[in-house]
Design an enzyme around this catalytic site. Sequence first.
Site, PDB file in Angstrom:
ATOM      1  N   ARG A 151       0.838  -1.204   0.000  1.00 31.73           N
ATOM      2  CA  ARG A 151       0.000   0.000   0.000  1.00 31.73           C
ATOM      3  C   ARG A 151       0.874   1.257   0.000  1.00 31.73           C
ATOM      4  O   ARG A 151       1.944   1.278   0.596  1.00 31.73           O
ATOM      5  CB  ARG A 151      -0.903   0.011   1.236  1.00 31.73           C
ATOM      6  CG  ARG A 151      -1.861  -1.161   1.311  1.00 31.73           C
ATOM      7  CD  ARG A 151      -2.548  -1.191   2.657  1.00 31.73           C
ATOM      8  NE  ARG A 151      -3.385  -2.385   2.815  1.00 31.73           N
ATOM      9  CZ  ARG A 151      -3.948  -2.742   3.965  1.00 31.73           C
ATOM     10  NH1 ARG A 151      -3.770  -2.000   5.044  1.00 31.73           N
ATOM     11  NH2 ARG A 151      -4.686  -3.833   4.035  1.00 31.73           N
ATOM     12  N   ASP A 156       0.819   5.634   0.576  1.00 28.18           N
ATOM     13  CA  ASP A 156       0.085   6.722   1.206  1.00 28.18           C
ATOM     14  C   ASP A 156      -0.409   7.729   0.175  1.00 28.18           C
ATOM     15  O   ASP A 156       0.018   7.718  -0.991  1.00 28.18           O
ATOM     16  CB  ASP A 156       0.985   7.475   2.194  1.00 28.18           C
ATOM     17  CG  ASP A 156       1.384   6.630   3.401  1.00 28.18           C
ATOM     18  OD1 ASP A 156       0.661   5.655   3.703  1.00 28.18           O
ATOM     19  OD2 ASP A 156       2.400   6.953   4.031  1.00 28.18           O
ATOM     20  N   TYR A 181      11.704   1.197  -2.552  1.00 31.71           N
ATOM     21  CA  TYR A 181      11.207   2.560  -2.695  1.00 31.71           C
ATOM     22  C   TYR A 181      12.359   3.481  -3.047  1.00 31.71           C
ATOM     23  O   TYR A 181      13.524   3.182  -2.762  1.00 31.71           O
ATOM     24  CB  TYR A 181      10.585   3.064  -1.387  1.00 31.71           C
ATOM     25  CG  TYR A 181       9.230   2.502  -1.046  1.00 31.71           C
ATOM     26  CD1 TYR A 181       8.066   3.215  -1.325  1.00 31.71           C
ATOM     27  CD2 TYR A 181       9.105   1.261  -0.424  1.00 31.71           C
ATOM     28  CE1 TYR A 181       6.814   2.705  -0.997  1.00 31.71           C
ATOM     29  CE2 TYR A 181       7.859   0.741  -0.097  1.00 31.71           C
ATOM     30  CZ  TYR A 181       6.722   1.474  -0.372  1.00 31.71           C
ATOM     31  OH  TYR A 181       5.481   0.976  -0.053  1.00 31.71           O
ATOM     32  N   ARG A 228       9.294   7.697   5.296  1.00 34.02           N
ATOM     33  CA  ARG A 228       9.170   9.144   5.473  1.00 34.02           C
ATOM     34  C   ARG A 228       9.807   9.597   6.784  1.00 34.02           C
ATOM     35  O   ARG A 228      10.372  10.695   6.868  1.00 34.02           O
ATOM     36  CB  ARG A 228       7.694   9.543   5.399  1.00 34.02           C
ATOM     37  CG  ARG A 228       7.095   9.360   4.003  1.00 34.02           C
ATOM     38  CD  ARG A 228       5.599   9.610   3.990  1.00 34.02           C
ATOM     39  NE  ARG A 228       5.275  10.962   4.432  1.00 34.02           N
ATOM     40  CZ  ARG A 228       4.027  11.385   4.636  1.00 34.02           C
ATOM     41  NH1 ARG A 228       3.004  10.557   4.429  1.00 34.02           N
ATOM     42  NH2 ARG A 228       3.806  12.619   5.027  1.00 34.02           N
TER      43      ARG A 228
END
Length: 260
Positions: free
Chosen positions: A49, A51, A109, A196
């Site tokens: 998933r 954000d 990522y 993050r």
Amino acid sequence: MRIALGLSYLGTAYQGWQSQPSGCTVQDRLEDALARFTTTPVTTLCAGRTDAGVHGLMQVVHFDTELAREPFSWVRGTNRFLPADIAVQWAQPVPDDFHARASALARRYAYVVLESPVRPSVEAGRVGWTFRPLDGEAMRAAVRHLIGQHDFTSFRASACQALSPVKQLRRIDIIRKGAYWRFDFEADAFLHHMIRNLMGCLLQVGQGLQPPDWMAEVLAARDRDAAAPTFAPDGLYFLGPVYDPRWGLPERTAAYDGLP
């Protein structure tokens, strides 16, 4: 029949991946397009998933269907009903025991950050931003404290639903191309907001606000309050999952190497 799809999307206009009552998520748009193409309801499961505001270069999903179509037909037929900022890149039949999330061995990522005294304009939403100069060597020194299996509670959002905060962080690579910094992350899995929050700490080190060894202190604290504020989602890209080669799925899309 089980089908796997690889898709890319610009997450700026969406409330993340997972379906919401508003209907304004990437999953909602994809399932609507698949339903219009197949004329039957379709439920998808994804590899990871993302954000709100986070982009995907190779999100992988699977779904079950009784409809037999060639792979190119799944791509073209689904894309016909998708908005311009979401596109299926490939489609492939897979065995019934393949699972987009559970079969993933790792996830990757990338964060792209612009170092400039002036905020982004044409790249708005597609890059993070720092107006202070960054020290690459200091950030790479801080990264060494993070590699391996650790309890990442200090980098975990309060809303995280993961059963355990212990994750295996395999690598963080930091490179610079002109005014752009690229941070590549790979782990077995990530906690909610983990990247993050790691970025918030790395940038504090890079800006000289904290020494590299401070990262070890934050990690050992196992306390979210010990870390830096959560960095913006702008510039965060889901590069895709890593699967066993036996599934025969593509490893990346062309856009993977096209980031700054």
